[in-house]
Design an enzyme around this catalytic site. Structure first.
Site, PDB file in Angstrom:
ATOM      1  N   ASP A 163      46.756 -14.202  24.029  1.00 24.42           N
ATOM      2  CA  ASP A 163      47.170 -13.829  22.884  1.00 24.42           C
ATOM      3  C   ASP A 163      48.486 -14.590  22.568  1.00 24.42           C
ATOM      4  O   ASP A 163      49.045 -14.634  21.416  1.00 24.42           O
ATOM      5  CB  ASP A 163      47.283 -12.338  22.793  1.00 24.42           C
ATOM      6  CG  ASP A 163      47.816 -11.721  21.191  1.00 24.42           C
ATOM      7  OD1 ASP A 163      47.129 -12.527  20.286  1.00 24.42           O
ATOM      8  OD2 ASP A 163      48.737 -10.919  21.004  1.00 24.42           O
ATOM      9  N   SER A 208      48.880 -10.493  14.705  1.00 18.16           N
ATOM     10  CA  SER A 208      47.409 -10.589  15.286  1.00 18.16           C
ATOM     11  C   SER A 208      46.436  -9.681  14.428  1.00 18.16           C
ATOM     12  O   SER A 208      46.745  -8.525  14.276  1.00 18.16           O
ATOM     13  CB  SER A 208      47.009 -10.651  16.611  1.00 18.16           C
ATOM     14  OG  SER A 208      47.607 -11.269  17.427  1.00 18.16           O
ATOM     15  N   GLN A 229      40.659 -16.021  17.202  1.00 17.37           N
ATOM     16  CA  GLN A 229      41.513 -15.057  16.569  1.00 17.37           C
ATOM     17  C   GLN A 229      41.661 -15.312  15.232  1.00 17.37           C
ATOM     18  O   GLN A 229      42.000 -16.593  14.922  1.00 17.37           O
ATOM     19  CB  GLN A 229      42.675 -15.061  17.657  1.00 17.37           C
ATOM     20  CG  GLN A 229      43.668 -14.151  16.879  1.00 17.37           C
ATOM     21  CD  GLN A 229      45.174 -13.980  17.830  1.00 17.37           C
ATOM     22  OE1 GLN A 229      45.988 -14.898  17.276  1.00 17.37           O
ATOM     23  NE2 GLN A 229      45.148 -13.396  18.816  1.00 17.37           N
TER      24      GLN A 229
END
Length: 284
Positions: free
Chosen positions: A203, A227, A277
């Site tokens: 991430d 995110s 993502q």
């Protein structure tokens, strides 16, 4: 965040409150919200603890609902949806102060033999040729160096390049970035710990590739990044404390959101995982 591999393992050591109910600790951090990789990794660990060991994780799909408070423990509630002969499905809800902050769906499979192929890894320089993100932080002054050591030193990241800066222009892909990554320290032999550590690390840099065509960095004060969702498909085993290539692209950015896709390769050239993502890249 984790300033060492040992601190990362502490974050992943969840407290068992009851059957399918866990509590995750928080690190000593100056950040104003919980790092998305942390809550994703802790939720994945909760799912793993509640699922029979004969199943192996092959995918996780998740959504970030609210910013997490880094000063309040996170409670993880696991719901076992299905355990079949080949597959198991588990849902995890992360909560703080009685409110959902994150949802994760994990799919497990009993290992089996089958058809096998994967793309060829790109031809890239070795990790030793990359630019260390720790060195980049140090070049920005003592305060930046201290922050990196305190918050991110569990990760060793070597930047290879991005489109127009180290990577040649590609008319079919306007936004690319490549880097070598590893957990900087020892991890247990248990493959589960390497899967969870991979989720934690995945991430950190991914959303930044969607900014490459626009000449912006993820820490630009003019941006509000976050995110929104995060998905990983696990294809083959990987040792997270050994070098892996994070090959990232961004096919689209629009509506204040950026989409990033990535492939994770072992140093020996095996495709270990695929990541996707979408995140907020709103101008303030």
């Amino acid at each position: 965040m984790a300033g060492s591999a040992a601190q990362l393992l502490e974050l992943l050591d969840l407290e068992v409150l009851d059957v399918d109910l866990y509590r995750g600790r928080q690190p000593d951090t100056q950040r104003q919200r919980v790092f998305g990789g942390q809550v994703a990794a802790q939720a994945q660990m909760a799912a793993r603890l509640s699922t029979d060991a004969r199943y192996h994780l092959h995918s996780l799909h998740s959504h970030f609902l609210r910013p997490g408070d880094p000063h309040v423990p996170i409670v993880y509630v696991v719901e076992r949806l299905r355990e079949g002969r080949a597959f198991a499905n588990v849902r995890v809800v992360a909560r703080q102060r009685g409110r959902d902050i994150y949802h994760q769906m994990c799919t497990f499979q009993v290992p089996e033999e089958g058809l096998d192929h994967h793309d060829v890894m790109p031809d890239v320089p070795p990790p030793s040729a990359g630019l260390s993100l720790a060195d980049l932080a140090a070049a920005n002054g003592e305060a930046a160096a201290r922050e990196w050591q305190h918050e991110w030193a569990a990760l060793d990241i070597r930047h290879i390049g991005m489109t127009g800066r180290g990577l040649p222009e590609d008319p079919e892909r306007k936004a690319r970035a490549r880097m070598w990554v590893r957990i900087d320290g020892d991890l247990p032999e248990d493959p589960v710990m390497h899967e969870v550590a991979l989720t934690y690390a995945s991430d950190l840099t991914l959303l930044g590739v969607s900014l490459v065509p626009h000449g912006l960095l993820i820490n630009d004060p003019a941006l509000q990044p976050a995110s929104l969702d995060h998905t990983i498909w696990f294809h083959r085993p990987l040792r997270a404390n050994q070098w892996w290539l994070y090959d990232q692209t961004s096919p689209s950015a629009s509506g204040g959101r950026g989409l990033a896709l990535a492939r994770i390769w072992s140093e020996s050239g095996e495709l270990a995982a695929t990541v996707a993502q979408e995140g907020l890249i709103r101008r303030r």
